[in-house]
Write an enzyme that holds these catalytic residues in place. Structure first.
Site, PDB file in Angstrom:
ATOM      1  N   GLU A  83      -5.240   2.858   5.645  1.00  0.00           N
ATOM      2  CA  GLU A  83      -5.752   2.452   4.504  1.00  0.00           C
ATOM      3  C   GLU A  83      -5.922   3.734   3.738  1.00  0.00           C
ATOM      4  OE1 GLU A  83      -6.893  -0.423   1.136  1.00  0.00           O
ATOM      5  OE2 GLU A  83      -5.967  -0.984   2.662  1.00  0.00           O
ATOM      6  N   SER A 134     -11.487  -0.192   2.073  1.00  0.00           N
ATOM      7  CA  SER A 134     -11.362  -1.176   3.216  1.00  0.00           C
ATOM      8  C   SER A 134     -10.291   0.093   4.162  1.00  0.00           C
ATOM      9  CB  SER A 134     -10.093  -1.842   3.048  1.00  0.00           C
ATOM     10  OG  SER A 134      -9.502  -2.526   4.284  1.00  0.00           O
ATOM     11  N   ARG A 142       0.850  -0.944   0.136  1.00  0.00           N
ATOM     12  CA  ARG A 142      -0.071   0.261   0.259  1.00  0.00           C
ATOM     13  C   ARG A 142       1.339   1.111   0.120  1.00  0.00           C
ATOM     14  NH1 ARG A 142      -2.248  -3.588  -1.018  1.00  0.00           N
ATOM     15  NH2 ARG A 142      -4.145  -4.621  -0.982  1.00  0.00           N
TER      16      ARG A 142
END
Length: 302
Positions: free
Chosen positions: A280, A210, A160
């Site tokens: 995230e 998410s 990420r």
């Protein structure tokens, strides 16, 4: 180029939250992006970049300066086994184009709603795949307005993360290098992943996707569920009953509701498991300042 003033951003975010932008622009070409970046740099005007706004929370006070949304830059073209995609295109649409061209490598992305530029920025992934595995080059414009091309190895991809998060460059175009495959097999894989996503994710409500990165050795949703937080609400935001790794807007939630619920989850999970959950989702913009004088006048006049 489309330009809007004092435009509320809740119409553009997947959470359906967010305060106003001082100015909102929708460039349609690389040169326009470059011109905006140069102008804001030369005049010291804040510039914020949004793609599809699927994995972002914009605070209720909105964003000062210029907000640039790149969704009008959504062109794609094919050169042999290379799919060249502008940054504002949806990653889902890139995976569909790959299917049409009988190219394999982007099946994992068939359910990721974000833009290609956002996917590069955060090295988006799902079901064991990540975009870094199929990226050849990325064209960007720097904060000073210069255009350059990064090779895959230049982007320092990790979970990420990409180098662009540190440099502040703006993605203009990405070249995906794919392999020839069989259309039936590619389609079957995408259908399988779409069914998994539909079964597990709360697609019936607005959400930011998410919320947290996966901590090493743990599954975030399971941690939240086992801590007894699933279904917890703050304001109109709720930890999804379908997947505890998602926060959904069930009753006109504000960005503040989302942010407070995120902080509550992080606090409880650390207290119970001593695990630090990192977001995230990007949280940007300014808090909404409460006007006490205005509130007092309204209270005595009602």
């Amino acid at each position: 180029m489309i330009i809007k003033g004092d435009e509320k951003l809740d119409a553009y975010t997947y959470t359906k939250t967010g305060g106003p932008a001082d100015a909102l622009v929708f460039p349609v070409a690389k040169d326009e992006v470059q011109e905006i970046v140069k102008w804001t740099y030369d005049h010291n005007v804040p510039l914020t970049i949004l793609g599809n706004s699927s994995n972002v929370i914009i605070r209720d006070g909105g964003i000062r300066g210029i907000v640039m949304i790149l969704t009008e830059m959504n062109g794609m073209k094919l050169e042999k086994n290379r799919l060249i995609v502008q940054s504002g295109a949806k990653l889902i649409d890139a995976s569909k184009r790959a299917l049409y061209e009988e190219l394999t490598g982007l099946e994992f992305a068939c359910g990721i709603p974000g833009s290609v530029g956002g996917a590069v920025y955060m090295n988006a992934g799902a079901y064991g795949g990540e975009v870094n595995a199929v990226i050849e080059t990325v064209e960007v414009v720097t904060q000073q307005g210069e255009r350059k091309i990064y090779q895959n190895e230049d982007l320092e991809f990790s979970y990420r993360h990409s180098k662009i998060q540190n440099t502040g460059d703006i993605v203009l175009e990405t070249v995906f290098i794919l392999e020839k495959g069989k259309k039936e097999k590619i389609s079957a894989k995408m259908e399988e992943l779409t069914e998994l996503r539909t079964a597990k994710q709360p697609l019936e409500y607005p959400s930011c996707g998410s919320v947290f990165k996966r901590p090493a050795g743990y599954f975030t949703g399971k941690l939240i569920q086992e801590a007894g937080l699933q279904g917890k609400m703050l304001g109109g935001a709720q930890i999804s009953m379908k997947h505890a790794g998602f926060i959904v807007n069930v009753n006109r939630a504000t960005a503040t509701d989302y942010i407070n619920l995120i902080a509550h989850i992080q606090e409880i999970i650390f207290d119970v498991y001593e695990v630090k959950l990192e977001t995230e989702v990007r949280i940007i913009g300014e808090d909404l300042l409460f006007d006490t004088e205005k509130a007092f006048i309204e209270s005595i006049s009602s």
